[in-house]
Write a protein that holds these residues in place. Structure first.
Motif, PDB file in Angstrom:
ATOM      1  N   ALA A 123       0.768  -1.059   0.053  1.00 38.91           N
ATOM      2  CA  ALA A 123       0.024  -0.018   0.011  1.00 38.91           C
ATOM      3  C   ALA A 123       0.843   1.230   0.029  1.00 38.91           C
ATOM      4  N   ALA A 124       1.901   1.332   0.749  1.00 43.42           N
ATOM      5  CA  ALA A 124       2.975   2.277   0.668  1.00 43.42           C
ATOM      6  C   ALA A 124       3.506   2.630  -0.325  1.00 43.42           C
ATOM      7  N   ARG A 125       3.960   1.641  -1.169  1.00 42.71           N
ATOM      8  CA  ARG A 125       4.630   1.693  -2.409  1.00 42.71           C
ATOM      9  C   ARG A 125       4.023   2.149  -3.375  1.00 42.71           C
ATOM     10  N   ALA A 126       2.530   1.690  -3.436  1.00 44.30           N
ATOM     11  CA  ALA A 126       1.654   2.173  -4.412  1.00 44.30           C
ATOM     12  C   ALA A 126       1.298   3.688  -4.123  1.00 44.30           C
ATOM     13  N   ALA A 127       1.113   4.054  -3.175  1.00 42.41           N
ATOM     14  CA  ALA A 127       0.791   5.522  -2.789  1.00 42.41           C
ATOM     15  C   ALA A 127       1.835   6.328  -3.049  1.00 42.41           C
ATOM     16  N   LEU A 128       3.143   6.013  -2.907  1.00 39.75           N
ATOM     17  CA  LEU A 128       4.312   6.667  -3.102  1.00 39.75           C
ATOM     18  C   LEU A 128       4.266   6.849  -4.503  1.00 39.75           C
ATOM     19  N   ASP A 129       4.311   5.760  -5.403  1.00 36.20           N
ATOM     20  CA  ASP A 129       4.252   6.007  -7.040  1.00 36.20           C
ATOM     21  C   ASP A 129       3.384   6.680  -7.344  1.00 36.20           C
ATOM     22  N   MET A 130       2.210   6.561  -6.878  1.00 38.33           N
ATOM     23  CA  MET A 130       0.923   7.516  -7.582  1.00 38.33           C
ATOM     24  C   MET A 130       1.446   8.946  -7.030  1.00 38.33           C
ATOM     25  N   TYR A 131       1.903   9.252  -6.113  1.00 38.44           N
ATOM     26  CA  TYR A 131       2.273  10.731  -5.616  1.00 38.44           C
ATOM     27  C   TYR A 131       3.320  11.252  -6.508  1.00 38.44           C
ATOM     28  N   GLN A 132       4.329  10.272  -6.953  1.00 35.66           N
ATOM     29  CA  GLN A 132       5.304  10.719  -7.838  1.00 35.66           C
ATOM     30  C   GLN A 132       4.820  10.884  -9.320  1.00 35.66           C
ATOM     31  N   LEU A 133       3.899   9.897  -9.727  1.00 38.53           N
ATOM     32  CA  LEU A 133       3.034  10.287 -10.885  1.00 38.53           C
ATOM     33  C   LEU A 133       2.430  11.552 -11.340  1.00 38.53           C
ATOM     34  N   PHE A 134       1.718  11.742  -9.954  1.00 34.14           N
ATOM     35  CA  PHE A 134       0.940  12.821  -9.980  1.00 34.14           C
ATOM     36  C   PHE A 134       2.017  14.464  -9.917  1.00 34.14           C
ATOM     37  N   GLN A 135       3.120  14.104  -9.163  1.00 32.53           N
ATOM     38  CA  GLN A 135       3.937  15.172  -8.949  1.00 32.53           C
ATOM     39  C   GLN A 135       4.592  15.739 -10.485  1.00 32.53           C
ATOM     40  N   ARG A 136       4.948  14.555 -11.074  1.00 34.72           N
ATOM     41  CA  ARG A 136       5.535  14.812 -12.438  1.00 34.72           C
ATOM     42  C   ARG A 136       4.624  15.620 -13.338  1.00 34.72           C
ATOM     43  N   GLY A 137       3.355  15.040 -13.363  1.00 37.54           N
ATOM     44  CA  GLY A 137       2.522  15.899 -14.364  1.00 37.54           C
ATOM     45  C   GLY A 137       2.142  17.122 -13.788  1.00 37.54           C
ATOM     46  N   CYS A 138       1.935  17.339 -12.367  1.00 36.99           N
ATOM     47  CA  CYS A 138       1.507  18.541 -11.874  1.00 36.99           C
ATOM     48  C   CYS A 138       2.879  19.584 -12.228  1.00 36.99           C
ATOM     49  N   LEU A 139       3.972  19.301 -12.088  1.00 37.62           N
ATOM     50  CA  LEU A 139       4.958  20.184 -12.274  1.00 37.62           C
ATOM     51  C   LEU A 139       5.161  20.397 -13.616  1.00 37.62           C
ATOM     52  N   ASP A 140       4.624  19.761 -14.733  1.00 36.99           N
ATOM     53  CA  ASP A 140       4.749  20.152 -16.076  1.00 36.99           C
ATOM     54  C   ASP A 140       3.830  21.438 -16.265  1.00 36.99           C
ATOM     55  N   THR A 141       2.752  21.806 -15.394  1.00 37.21           N
ATOM     56  CA  THR A 141       1.852  22.684 -15.675  1.00 37.21           C
ATOM     57  C   THR A 141       1.952  23.852 -14.746  1.00 37.21           C
ATOM     58  N   THR A 142       2.493  23.574 -13.409  1.00 39.81           N
ATOM     59  CA  THR A 142       2.464  24.515 -12.384  1.00 39.81           C
ATOM     60  C   THR A 142       3.789  24.324 -11.681  1.00 39.81           C
ATOM     61  N   ASP A 143       3.760  25.295 -10.590  1.00 40.51           N
ATOM     62  CA  ASP A 143       5.282  25.224  -9.699  1.00 40.51           C
ATOM     63  C   ASP A 143       4.986  24.373  -8.313  1.00 40.51           C
ATOM     64  N   ALA A 144       6.072  23.839  -7.876  1.00 39.26           N
ATOM     65  CA  ALA A 144       5.967  22.950  -6.799  1.00 39.26           C
ATOM     66  C   ALA A 144       5.168  23.256  -5.547  1.00 39.26           C
ATOM     67  N   GLY A 145       5.071  24.659  -5.345  1.00 39.28           N
ATOM     68  CA  GLY A 145       4.207  24.898  -4.406  1.00 39.28           C
ATOM     69  C   GLY A 145       2.724  24.654  -4.466  1.00 39.28           C
ATOM     70  N   GLN A 146       2.241  25.043  -5.691  1.00 43.05           N
ATOM     71  CA  GLN A 146       0.626  24.875  -5.929  1.00 43.05           C
ATOM     72  C   GLN A 146       0.655  23.389  -6.187  1.00 43.05           C
ATOM     73  N   CYS A 147       1.560  22.608  -6.670  1.00 40.82           N
ATOM     74  CA  CYS A 147       1.348  20.910  -6.525  1.00 40.82           C
ATOM     75  C   CYS A 147       1.099  20.349  -5.302  1.00 40.82           C
ATOM     76  N   GLU A 148       2.123  21.171  -4.133  1.00 35.50           N
ATOM     77  CA  GLU A 148       1.944  20.394  -2.741  1.00 35.50           C
ATOM     78  C   GLU A 148       0.636  20.921  -2.143  1.00 35.50           C
ATOM     79  N   ALA A 149       0.202  22.091  -2.768  1.00 34.55           N
ATOM     80  CA  ALA A 149      -1.091  22.529  -2.154  1.00 34.55           C
ATOM     81  C   ALA A 149      -2.221  21.615  -2.432  1.00 34.55           C
TER      82      ALA A 149
END
Length: 75
Positions: free
Chosen positions: A32-58
């Protein structure tokens, strides 16, 4: 992520990164932890393509809080 956090908390390993590296168990917290962290990393990569790190974390924080609130209010 919430389910993974709950499983890791129940296993006594509240840090998701540590939980993801824990030995496999029948309760599935490592998976469960590995899946959650993998999904978070995928989201973060996609998010950072469109906005900044602060907005992604928010966005992640808001989604986590919303899911937590929904889980608490569900029977």
């Amino acid at each position: 992520m919430i389910v993974a956090q709950q499983k890791c908390n129940a296993a006594g390993v509240p840090d998701l990164y540590e939980c993801a590296e824990a030995p496999p168990s029948s309760t599935g917290e490592r998976l469960a932890a590995r899946a959650a962290l993998d999904m978070y990393q995928l989201f973060q990569r996609g998010c950072l393509d469109t906005t900044d790190a602060g907005q992604c974390e928010a966005l992640v924080e808001a989604a986590y809080r919303k899911a937590s609130a929904q889980q608490i209010s569900s029977p």
